[in-house]
Design a protein around this motif. Sequence first.
Motif, PDB file in Angstrom:
ATOM      1  N   SER A   1      42.738 -18.807  34.609  1.00 35.69           N
ATOM      2  CA  SER A   1      41.683 -17.816  34.823  1.00 35.69           C
ATOM      3  C   SER A   1      41.856 -17.273  36.234  1.00 35.69           C
ATOM      4  O   SER A   1      41.829 -18.033  37.209  1.00 35.69           O
TER       5      SER A   1
ATOM      6  N   THR B   1      42.073 -13.798  31.809  1.00 36.39           N
ATOM      7  CA  THR B   1      42.447 -15.169  31.450  1.00 36.39           C
ATOM      8  C   THR B   1      43.601 -15.114  30.451  1.00 36.39           C
ATOM      9  O   THR B   1      43.568 -14.312  29.517  1.00 36.39           O
TER      10      THR B   1
ATOM     11  N   LEU C   1      36.276 -20.610  33.137  1.00 30.81           N
ATOM     12  CA  LEU C   1      36.943 -19.367  33.491  1.00 30.81           C
ATOM     13  C   LEU C   1      35.913 -18.356  33.966  1.00 30.81           C
ATOM     14  O   LEU C   1      34.709 -18.565  33.846  1.00 30.81           O
TER      15      LEU C   1
END
Length: 413
Positions: free
Chosen positions: A382, A330, A357
């Motif tokens: 993400s 991420t 995410l």
Amino acid sequence: MSKPQHPQSTILHQGSMASSTQPKLSGTALVHADDELHGLEVAPSISVTTTFRAANPLEVPKAEFDMWDPQRHVYSRYTQNVSSRVERVLSKINEGYAVTYASGLAASYAALVYFQPKRVAVTAGYPGFPMTVETYERSRNADLPVIGIDDEFHVGDLCWLETPLNPTGEARDIKYYADKVHAAGGWLVVDSTFAPPPIQYPFKWGADIVMHSGTKYFGGHSDLLCGVLVAPTLEKWKELAHMRTFLGSMMGSLESWLLLRSLRTLHLRVPRQSDNAYGLVQWLAQATKGTVYDGIPSGMISKVYHSSLQGVDARGFDPKTQLEGGWNATFGILMGHEMYATLLPHSLEYFIPATSLGGVESLIEHRVLLDPKVDPRLIRISIGVEDLEDLKDDLRKAFQEIAQHPKVLELVQ
């Protein structure tokens, strides 16, 4: 707090782009760490019962109830089969003793209850945690000062270190802050949500407790809520588990089952997500130099934030040493204009415009919609398990469409 002690490591090593000795998470451990709690079923059933039939005391000798190794279950607020199995697997791969909670914030609140800090040190990161501190403060009926992690520490301080950092994915030096807070007589909790095993092992660098929002990479399919605290010793695990029972913040039975299913493939998902993210970050970073790059219009991206782009800092901290198993999946990008950031999440095919995410699908969000304090040009991404070239193509097309969007053309007239 005593010096962390860890169960025997289950990590093997192999070469990688992040480190020449990158840990490889053991698939065998993920599939078999809970074997001693296994019944006759190959796949566990979903346990929906809240209570369990008591043993006849005339037939079964009375024994002390052991939450870590329950010979019988009594009530699901204490233990039930699937949640116990989940905690065995999480304990093995995190090199500690894992307690699960109903959410990441429930785990964060439990950590505050456990340490009872005089002050909390936190700087930036997930905006939900300061709200948890405020909620905990109300339960004390007393002030709980909040300071920055670079302020001077005192006895009883709790340093809450999120690394890699939300939403940018930049790494912080765990050992530096562990040494600093321990020297003052305080404790360090590391929120390692962005870097699950095999990427980062915070106990190696001095963490007292490790926290994960298991909703993210441990769950990995955007279908459960979970929090995890990992303790360095079984004694501390028993303290946390006892407190969880009476905080009432255990995971639900269905969520425990979903999490156990998801953990079986963690060693396949996370390295793939890490490799994809690294490839995208390196590609996007080339487009920040003011010229067209590989089809990305000039001026579209101002900056890319990620641990792999940090380099070595003035104290000698090198993120790739701490992130020994790869790079976090991420990261953040700063668009050239706020309008670009507004349009991008809704101009893509494979990236889903949604918060959160860690799932197998790639997610993208205009971060200011969730956190009004950040730069309105900031995008958080993400990365999932899709093919890297497909993700590149998707972004490239979106950037090109944005450059020709009527709202953008109005800006240059």
